[in-house]
Design a protein around this motif. Structure first.
Motif, mmCIF file in Angstrom:
data_model
loop_
_atom_site.group_PDB
_atom_site.id
_atom_site.type_symbol
_atom_site.label_atom_id
_atom_site.label_comp_id
_atom_site.label_asym_id
_atom_site.label_seq_id
_atom_site.Cartn_x
_atom_site.Cartn_y
_atom_site.Cartn_z
ATOM 1 N N LYS A 49 -3.484 -3.032 12.761
ATOM 2 C CA LYS A 49 -2.525 -2.838 11.673
ATOM 3 C C LYS A 49 -3.179 -3.134 10.326
ATOM 4 O O LYS A 49 -2.998 -2.393 9.352
ATOM 5 N N VAL A 50 -3.955 -4.219 10.271
ATOM 6 C CA VAL A 50 -4.621 -4.596 9.028
ATOM 7 C C VAL A 50 -5.617 -3.510 8.624
ATOM 8 O O VAL A 50 -5.721 -3.138 7.455
ATOM 9 N N ARG A 51 -6.366 -2.969 9.606
ATOM 10 C CA ARG A 51 -7.352 -1.934 9.335
ATOM 11 C C ARG A 51 -6.679 -0.689 8.759
ATOM 12 O O ARG A 51 -7.185 -0.074 7.806
ATOM 13 N N GLU A 52 -5.503 -0.308 9.332
ATOM 14 C CA GLU A 52 -4.770 0.847 8.810
ATOM 15 C C GLU A 52 -4.304 0.607 7.379
ATOM 16 O O GLU A 52 -4.372 1.499 6.536
ATOM 17 N N ASN A 53 -3.838 -0.605 7.099
ATOM 18 C CA ASN A 53 -3.404 -0.943 5.741
ATOM 19 C C ASN A 53 -4.578 -0.871 4.766
ATOM 20 O O ASN A 53 -4.434 -0.392 3.640
ATOM 21 N N LEU A 54 -5.753 -1.336 5.191
ATOM 22 C CA LEU A 54 -6.932 -1.287 4.329
ATOM 23 C C LEU A 54 -7.322 0.159 4.043
ATOM 24 O O LEU A 54 -7.720 0.495 2.925
ATOM 25 N N ARG A 55 -7.239 1.036 5.050
ATOM 26 C CA ARG A 55 -7.562 2.447 4.838
ATOM 27 C C ARG A 55 -6.624 3.054 3.793
ATOM 28 O O ARG A 55 -7.037 3.808 2.926
ATOM 29 N N ARG A 56 -5.332 2.725 3.890
ATOM 30 C CA ARG A 56 -4.360 3.255 2.931
ATOM 31 C C ARG A 56 -4.686 2.782 1.520
ATOM 32 O O ARG A 56 -4.610 3.541 0.554
ATOM 33 N N ILE A 57 -5.040 1.523 1.421
ATOM 34 C CA ILE A 57 -5.337 0.951 0.101
ATOM 35 C C ILE A 57 -6.580 1.626 -0.490
ATOM 36 O O ILE A 57 -6.607 1.977 -1.668
ATOM 37 N N THR A 58 -7.598 1.797 0.326
ATOM 38 C CA THR A 58 -8.832 2.411 -0.191
ATOM 39 C C THR A 58 -8.600 3.858 -0.603
ATOM 40 O O THR A 58 -9.165 4.304 -1.598
ATOM 41 N N THR A 59 -7.767 4.600 0.147
ATOM 42 C CA THR A 59 -7.483 5.979 -0.250
ATOM 43 C C THR A 59 -6.695 6.034 -1.535
ATOM 44 O O THR A 59 -6.927 6.904 -2.389
ATOM 45 N N LEU A 60 -5.782 5.080 -1.737
ATOM 46 C CA LEU A 60 -5.008 5.047 -2.972
ATOM 47 C C LEU A 60 -5.912 4.737 -4.160
ATOM 48 O O LEU A 60 -5.776 5.343 -5.224
ATOM 49 N N THR A 61 -6.808 3.792 -4.010
ATOM 50 C CA THR A 61 -7.680 3.423 -5.142
ATOM 51 C C THR A 61 -8.655 4.549 -5.462
ATOM 52 O O THR A 61 -8.965 4.789 -6.639
ATOM 53 N N SER A 62 -9.138 5.295 -4.458
ATOM 54 C CA SER A 62 -10.045 6.409 -4.721
ATOM 55 C C SER A 62 -9.307 7.540 -5.447
ATOM 56 O O SER A 62 -9.871 8.220 -6.294
ATOM 57 N N GLU A 63 -8.039 7.764 -5.100
ATOM 58 C CA GLU A 63 -7.250 8.779 -5.810
ATOM 59 C C GLU A 63 -6.999 8.396 -7.260
ATOM 60 O O GLU A 63 -7.031 9.236 -8.144
#
Length: 144
Positions: A126-140
């Motif tokens: 769950k934490v890994r999925e949340n981190l992926r979401r955060i990184t995609t948001l910051t790259s956008e």
């Protein structure tokens, strides 16, 4: 107060016909009225005294403040109205609508178990999925 009541009762007893003890044999034991153990108890006397005082003041045994009685009455009426409305709503639904509701409930029940399976996933996933979401948001945000 309690003694006053007893005196009043004694006065009433004078009006009632009593047997003539003088005509009896003087060697016989004269009968005495037995005491009621409940009335002789201290707690009964206090309770009786309190009831008499409340009666003189005009208070009932289970009297409640008027506001409390009105609020309870309103609450009771609201519950009765709510139940009546629910019953009427059930009656007014045609069989077609009832069948649609049943099917919708079944579909909702079938959809819920997969969500529960996701909840049982280990925390690190769950934490890994949340981190992926955060990184995609910051790259956008960087791209904008």
């Amino acid at each position: 107060m309690y003694s006053e009541i007893q005196r009043e009762r004694a006065d009433i007893g004078g009006l009632m016909a009593r047997p003539e003890y003088r005509e009896w044999n003087p060697e016989l034991i004269k009968p005495k009225k037995l005491l009621n153990p409940v009335k002789a108890s201290r707690s009964h006397q206090e309770l009786h005294r309190e009831l008499l005082m409340n009666h003189r003041r005009g208070l009932g045994v289970d009297s409640k403040p008027e506001l409390q009685r009105v609020l309870e009455h309103r609450r009771r009426n609201q519950l009765i109205k709510k139940k009546k409305e629910e019953l009427e709503a059930k009656r007014l639904q045609c069989p077609f609508e009832q069948e649609l509701l049943r099917r919708q409930q079944r579909l909702n029940q079938l959809e819920k178990p997969p969500e529960k399976e996701e909840d049982h996933a280990p925390e690190f996933i769950k934490v890994r999925e949340n981190l992926r979401r955060i990184t995609t948001l910051t790259s956008e945000e960087r791209a904008l």
